[in-house]
Enzyme design. Structure first.
Site, PDB file in Angstrom:
ATOM      1  CB  CYS A   1      -0.916   0.024   1.114  1.00  0.00           C
ATOM      2  SG  CYS A   1       0.251   0.122   2.651  1.00  0.00           S
TER       3      CYS A   1
ATOM      4  NE  ARG B   1       3.929   2.449  -1.895  1.00  0.00           N
ATOM      5  CZ  ARG B   1       5.265   2.238  -1.762  1.00  0.00           C
ATOM      6  NH1 ARG B   1       6.012   3.085  -2.743  1.00  0.00           N
ATOM      7  NH2 ARG B   1       5.833   1.391  -1.007  1.00  0.00           N
TER       8      ARG B   1
ATOM      9  CD1 TRP C   1      -2.473  -4.973  -4.656  1.00  0.00           C
ATOM     10  CD2 TRP C   1      -1.327  -6.069  -3.689  1.00  0.00           C
ATOM     11  NE1 TRP C   1      -2.246  -5.797  -5.579  1.00  0.00           N
ATOM     12  CE2 TRP C   1      -1.445  -6.598  -4.632  1.00  0.00           C
ATOM     13  CE3 TRP C   1      -0.776  -6.554  -2.624  1.00  0.00           C
ATOM     14  CZ2 TRP C   1      -1.226  -7.909  -4.890  1.00  0.00           C
ATOM     15  CZ3 TRP C   1      -0.216  -8.015  -2.492  1.00  0.00           C
ATOM     16  CH2 TRP C   1      -0.383  -8.655  -3.837  1.00  0.00           C
TER      17      TRP C   1
ATOM     18  CG  ASN D   1       4.037  -0.658   2.843  1.00  0.00           C
ATOM     19  OD1 ASN D   1       4.804  -0.091   2.378  1.00  0.00           O
ATOM     20  ND2 ASN D   1       3.279  -1.656   2.263  1.00  0.00           N
ATOM     21  N   GLY D   2       2.952  -3.252   4.516  1.00  0.00           N
ATOM     22  CA  GLY D   2       3.783  -4.363   4.770  1.00  0.00           C
ATOM     23  C   GLY D   2       2.704  -5.645   5.357  1.00  0.00           C
TER      24      GLY D   2
ATOM     25  CD  GLU E   1       7.400  -6.908 -20.871  1.00  0.00           C
ATOM     26  OE1 GLU E   1       7.536  -7.899 -19.899  1.00  0.00           O
ATOM     27  OE2 GLU E   1       6.482  -6.015 -20.769  1.00  0.00           O
TER      28      GLU E   1
ATOM     29  CE  LYS F   1       3.728  -4.497 -20.243  1.00  0.00           C
ATOM     30  NZ  LYS F   1       4.274  -5.226 -19.232  1.00  0.00           N
TER      31      LYS F   1
ATOM     32  CD  GLU G   1       1.207  -6.336 -16.734  1.00  0.00           C
ATOM     33  OE1 GLU G   1       1.208  -6.192 -15.632  1.00  0.00           O
ATOM     34  OE2 GLU G   1       1.977  -5.864 -17.566  1.00  0.00           O
TER      35      GLU G   1
ATOM     36  CG  HIS H   1      10.886 -30.484 -25.573  1.00  0.00           C
ATOM     37  ND1 HIS H   1      11.453 -31.590 -25.902  1.00  0.00           N
ATOM     38  CD2 HIS H   1      11.687 -29.609 -26.257  1.00  0.00           C
ATOM     39  CE1 HIS H   1      12.302 -31.678 -26.347  1.00  0.00           C
ATOM     40  NE2 HIS H   1      12.608 -30.320 -26.842  1.00  0.00           N
TER      41      HIS H   1
ATOM     42  CE  LYS I   1       4.438   2.072 -13.275  1.00  0.00           C
ATOM     43  NZ  LYS I   1       4.324   0.716 -14.309  1.00  0.00           N
TER      44      LYS I   1
HETATM   45  N1  GLU Z   1      -1.110  -6.552   5.218  1.00  0.00           N
HETATM   46  C1  GLU Z   1      -1.747  -4.997   5.257  1.00  0.00           C
HETATM   47  C2  GLU Z   1      -3.113  -5.592   4.769  1.00  0.00           C
HETATM   48  O1  GLU Z   1      -3.315  -6.713   4.025  1.00  0.00           O
HETATM   49  C3  GLU Z   1      -1.327  -4.243   4.403  1.00  0.00           C
HETATM   50  C4  GLU Z   1      -1.035  -4.505   3.030  1.00  0.00           C
HETATM   51  C5  GLU Z   1      -0.327  -3.307   2.161  1.00  0.00           C
HETATM   52  O2  GLU Z   1       0.747  -3.088   2.603  1.00  0.00           O
HETATM   53  O3  GLU Z   1      -0.998  -2.961   1.297  1.00  0.00           O
HETATM   54  O4  GLU Z   1      -4.128  -4.887   4.874  1.00  0.00           O
END
Ligand code: GLU
Length: 575
Positions: free
Chosen positions: A2, A28, A66, A92-93, A456, A460, A463, A479, A570
């Site tokens: 995020c 992000r 995200w 974030n994390g 590549e 594209k 996604e 194969h 991204k």
């Molecule tokens: N782990 C957290 C969540 O799922 C934060 C995710 C993030 O960094 O976007 O809400």
């Protein structure tokens, strides 16, 4: 993956000013978002970052998500609060041991409103602050919590933003009467060019009037940090006459490539020479990258091997499992954002093993750039669409230019004009896209330098156009994958003049009923797109541009969200 923002200001500001900054971090993650202010606004919603209720405040934290843990719902969107509502956080994390912490906190009576890992942070501090002060609580957090985090924490009646990080990126922007915490400088680069970058295991107390930094190493120790003045234009040109950023960014490729070539010849000449020297002093080069940047790296391997330099490319998330490093290895990281967590994790600790790090990065001052002994800026400018287009082109331009310093001949200097001339065939490619919009699968085959391009183009198509696509080595078809070719299955064959083997592979699929589409610099008796290339590097770039345009027009025909495809972000800032 995020984006987070925190603002502490002397003067009142509007909640929607924060939302504008948050919008700049949407690359992000964009599945949900939220904001909390010191004047009581607490709003979160599923979907893209958008206008919230008007609220004047002097302190705010905000988040664009995200999802990693817990579905995309309003409850799981950040911010998250403690039971009493006094502590509010954005994160974030990923907290790896959140279940263990949750169980411990639940046993103490804490009630959780979301399924996320992040919510434990608010409850953890609510619990710890019953018996100790903030600094001790942060020390305990660093000691107990496993995983990655950049956290912003506010408390009712307190003018401070408490912030701490491990793994995930975080930077403090120093603006006029305002301190801004964010995932990257882009969030505030239109307001200030002064920043303090956080390193691992750092904690800061940030108010409108100042900030204090601490380093955690079993306890918090005060730290003096340097303010960096950065230069990065953040021109907001918008989509201009284009319907989508993706198309605009494809059309910017000639200009972006010309800018990079010029920069490598003059402004970044010293850096290129330094990198050349590092390669000469090494026994081998190992590229580390993910997604599109990995495909550019595969081309880097091809170009450097042709110049007699032993090179390999390893996908970042598996880097440590598939390579052995020693002090004669030069690791080259290729990453658009410079924040890709898989790449950062691959690089962690290897300098200590005597391994040198170089990188090709688009976002200056990013974590990977700061971890590198030498870092070349690929000068593509801001890329908004989630799918990398102009940044891929510039990565390949940079890598072929690097190989040319070792004698690998290519016509990369002419690439801006060649892309311009290829763009004139857009109508023809659009016509082809109309005929492909309803297909289920597409196969793309290439050999040598066109193999990474096949991969590549497939990426594209997956996604952005949501078509199952496989990009593969032409020689590998027989194969196994050949079993999937039926009457009418589209196969795009990347066919450089003189490559007789790919002609044979193309005939193999044709014999089994495939609809063959040829991308070539020569003329063939197939449905085809002709590209104006005279050398390998130009072929690889121009064939990719054909794939980018084809994907764009298929996705547009299918009315898909071209710039923000589902489930993606991204910059992938989690593992
Ligand atoms: N782990 C957290 C969540 O799922 C934060 C995710 C993030 O960094 O976007 O809400």
């Amino acid at each position: 993956m995020c984006g987070i923002i925190g603002i502490a200001s002397r003067k009142e500001f509007e909640s929607n000013d924060v939302i504008k900054m948050l919008k700049r971090l949407e690359y992000r993650g964009y599945d949900s978002f939220g904001i909390a202010t010191d004047t009581g606004l607490f709003e979160k919603e599923v979907g893209e970052v958008r206008h919230v209720s008007d609220n004047r405040c002097t302190q705010a934290i905000a988040h664009t998500r995200w999802a990693t843990t817990g579905k995309v719902t309003k409850e799981n969107a950040h911010p998250h609060s403690s039971c009493d509502g006094n502590i509010t956080i954005v994160h974030n994390g990923i907290i790896d041991n959140y279940l263990e912490l949750k169980e411990w906190l639940a046993a103490k009576g804490h009630q959780f409103k979301s399924e996320t890992d992040s919510e434990v942070i608010a409850h953890f501090f609510e619990e710890e602050l019953k018996t100790c002060d903030m600094r001790h609580a942060v020390e305990k957090f660093f000691a107990l919590v496993k995983g990655e985090f950049a956290v912003l924490l506010i408390m009712k009646g307190d003018d401070m933003i408490y912030t701490f990080k491990r793994g995930s990126p975080l930077v403090l922007g120093i603006a006029d009467g305002m301190n801004i915490l964010a995932s990257d400088i882009y969030a505030f680069s239109n307001r200030t060019n002064k920043a303090v970058f956080f390193s691992e295991d750092e904690f800061a107390e940030v108010s409108a009037g100042g900030y204090k930094f601490y380093k955690y190493d079993s306890q918090l120790v005060p730290l003096t940090k340097e303010i960096q003045v950065f230069e990065w234009e953040s021109k907001e040109s918008g989509k201009m006459q284009y319907e989508h950023y993706m198309l605009k960014e494809i059309h910017e490729e000639p200009e972006a490539a010309a800018r990079l070539i010029d920069s490598m010849k003059y402004e970044q000449k010293e850096k290129m020479n330094e990198l050349k020297k590092m390669i000469e002093d090494s026994k081998r080069v190992v590229f580390v990258a993910a997604g599109t940047s990995y495909h550019a790296s595969l081309l880097g391997v091809y170009f450097l091997n042709k110049a007699g330099i032993e090179s390999h490319a390893i996908i970042a998330s598996e880097f440590r499992n598939f390579t052995l490093l020693d002090d004669r290895t030069l690791v080259i990281a290729v990453t658009q954002s410079g924040e890709t967590m898989d790449v950062i994790q691959a690089l962690h600790g290897i300098k200590g093993e005597g391994v040198k790090i170089a990188s090709f990065v688009n976002v200056p001052y990013s974590t990977v750039q700061r971890m590198s002994n030498v870092s070349v800026n690929i000068c593509a400018g801001q890329e908004v669409c989630v799918a990398a287009t102009k940044t891929f082109v510039n990565q390949v331009v940079a890598l072929s230019y690097l190989a040319s310093l070792f004698g690998y001949e290519n016509g990369i200097e002419k690439i801006p004009d060649k892309i311009n001339s290829l763009l004139r065939q857009e109508e023809k490619i659009k016509g082809m896209a109309e005929t492909l919009k309803n297909v289920r699968d597409i196969y793309i085959i290439g050999r040598g330098f066109s193999y990474p391009v096949a991969r590549e183009i497939a990426l594209k198509l997956k996604e952005i156009a949501y078509i199952h696509a496989e990009g593969m080595m032409g020689g590998e078809l027989k194969h196994g994958t050949l079993a999937l070719i039926e009457n009418g299955t589209p196969v795009i064959s990347l066919m450089p003049e003189g490559d007789n083997h790919i002609i044979s592979n193309t005939k193999e699929v044709e014999a089994r009923g495939a609809r063959v589409i040829v991308v070539s610099n020569s003329s063939f008796d197939y449905e085809s797109i002709k590209i104006p290339s005279e050398d390998e590097a130009s072929f690889s770039i121009l064939a990719t541009v054909v794939g980018q345009l084809l994907t764009y027009h298929v996705a547009k025909e299918k009315r898909l969200p071209v710039d923000k495809p589902r489930n993606l972000a991204k910059s992938c800032t989690v593992v």
